[in-house]
Scaffold this active site. Sequence first.
Site, PDB file in Angstrom:
ATOM      1  N   GLU A 210     -21.361  72.563  11.662  1.00  0.00           N
ATOM      2  CA  GLU A 210     -20.234  72.339  10.890  1.00  0.00           C
ATOM      3  C   GLU A 210     -21.109  73.182  10.003  1.00  0.00           C
ATOM      4  O   GLU A 210     -22.136  72.753   9.362  1.00  0.00           O
ATOM      5  CB  GLU A 210     -19.497  71.292  11.631  1.00  0.00           C
ATOM      6  CG  GLU A 210     -18.975  71.478  13.000  1.00  0.00           C
ATOM      7  CD  GLU A 210     -19.023  69.728  13.521  1.00  0.00           C
ATOM      8  OE1 GLU A 210     -18.264  68.665  12.008  1.00  0.00           O
ATOM      9  OE2 GLU A 210     -18.890  69.230  14.649  1.00  0.00           O
ATOM     10  N   GLU A 321      -9.722  67.779   8.060  1.00  0.00           N
ATOM     11  CA  GLU A 321      -9.496  67.131   9.010  1.00  0.00           C
ATOM     12  C   GLU A 321      -9.361  66.016   7.809  1.00  0.00           C
ATOM     13  O   GLU A 321     -10.110  66.011   7.289  1.00  0.00           O
ATOM     14  CB  GLU A 321     -10.932  66.869   9.705  1.00  0.00           C
ATOM     15  CG  GLU A 321     -11.207  65.752  10.542  1.00  0.00           C
ATOM     16  CD  GLU A 321     -12.481  65.983  11.576  1.00  0.00           C
ATOM     17  OE1 GLU A 321     -12.837  64.442  12.671  1.00  0.00           O
ATOM     18  OE2 GLU A 321     -13.233  66.698  11.221  1.00  0.00           O
TER      19      GLU A 321
END
Length: 406
Positions: A210, A321
């Site tokens: 990520e 997120e």
Amino acid sequence: MRKVVVLFIFMLLVVVPSAFADSSQKLEVQKHLKNLNRPPVRSIKSPDGDIIDCIHVSHQPALDHPDLKNHKIQMKPNFHPEGHPFGDNKVSSNSKPINQLWHQNGRCPQGTIPIRRTSKNDILRASSIQQFGKKKQRSFPQPKPAKPLPDLISQSGHQHAIVYVEGDKYYGAKATINVWDPKIQQPNEFSLSQMWILGGSFGQDLNSIEAGWQVSPDLYGDNNTRLFTYWTSDAYQATGCYNLLCSGFIQINSDIALGASISPLSKYSSSQYDISILVWKDPKEGNWWMQFGNDHVMGYWPAPLFSYLSDSASMIEWGGEVVNSESDGQHTSTQMGSGHFPEEGFGKASYFKNIQVVDGDNKLRAPKDLGTYTEQDSCYNVRTGSAGDWGNYFYYGGPGRNANCP
């Protein structure tokens, strides 16, 4: 007299163990700090209060990993994906160049890498020393089933607005990500915008790489927008961490510090800024490389860290997120992206543009059959499009709690 003795013994039983516990924790924290903060060649004080240590490239934490004991650092990738403008300084007409705040006070010399110094308070903010620098489990968007069960949201406490591709083998991904400073309601919440490169199932064996930007008061002690990376090979259980807070990612770049503040930031109805991130697998060595912008090859995640990703990724995700802790019994007001819904468009809503995947021929191409996913589109949403210089793009984000998101 007997009462006094009994009381004294009772106090010893209560106080001494806690004193031992306190001193034991102090020793553990000091040991962890010593392991993370290596002796620097040079230290630079950033205007935001960070200290950036310039550490010799061969002394970085990555090499403590048991699978990397005899690892020879690869100082450049064997291959770049075809179609990527490495070394091209062209900046798109809608964006302006990004720096890191610590650059105002100096740079690290060649042969060293910049590492944000970890403080005692950084570690003490974590729920435990073992959890410091780690995401909680279920910290990934799971687009299936299309309509999640209602309790999935409350169980995970994480909410997303993403686009994704699956159903093929992927060897990397790229995106240009609009950079903002979303407001965070609670210190234990965060807001981030990133790419996920995923391999394996969404069970206990998920592999994930990520990269993106985040605002995380718990991790950094402030509300600054920071560049970050993450990796895990077991669905965030025991392996992996943010940035260089554990052994794993090997950095070779002396200019950009993972975990350091990004500047300048986009403003509503004003100047817009973005960062470009490319992650790809070196077809020869099998390592997963990361590049920041057009000029900065940051380093790589060595192939031995992973099981599924040692072959390829099975899903790529791009988007936002947030943590929704529902601290007052209501949905959090923590913002995602700019804090505005996608419908508001450029200069107001946050975007990802030029999203691409790396195929089996090591070529960058547009993703096919993009899917979208969000748990509660009245809180955070996503809207895709395709156009000229922007290629495949999407706007995403939202304010969290509002009249339609209780």
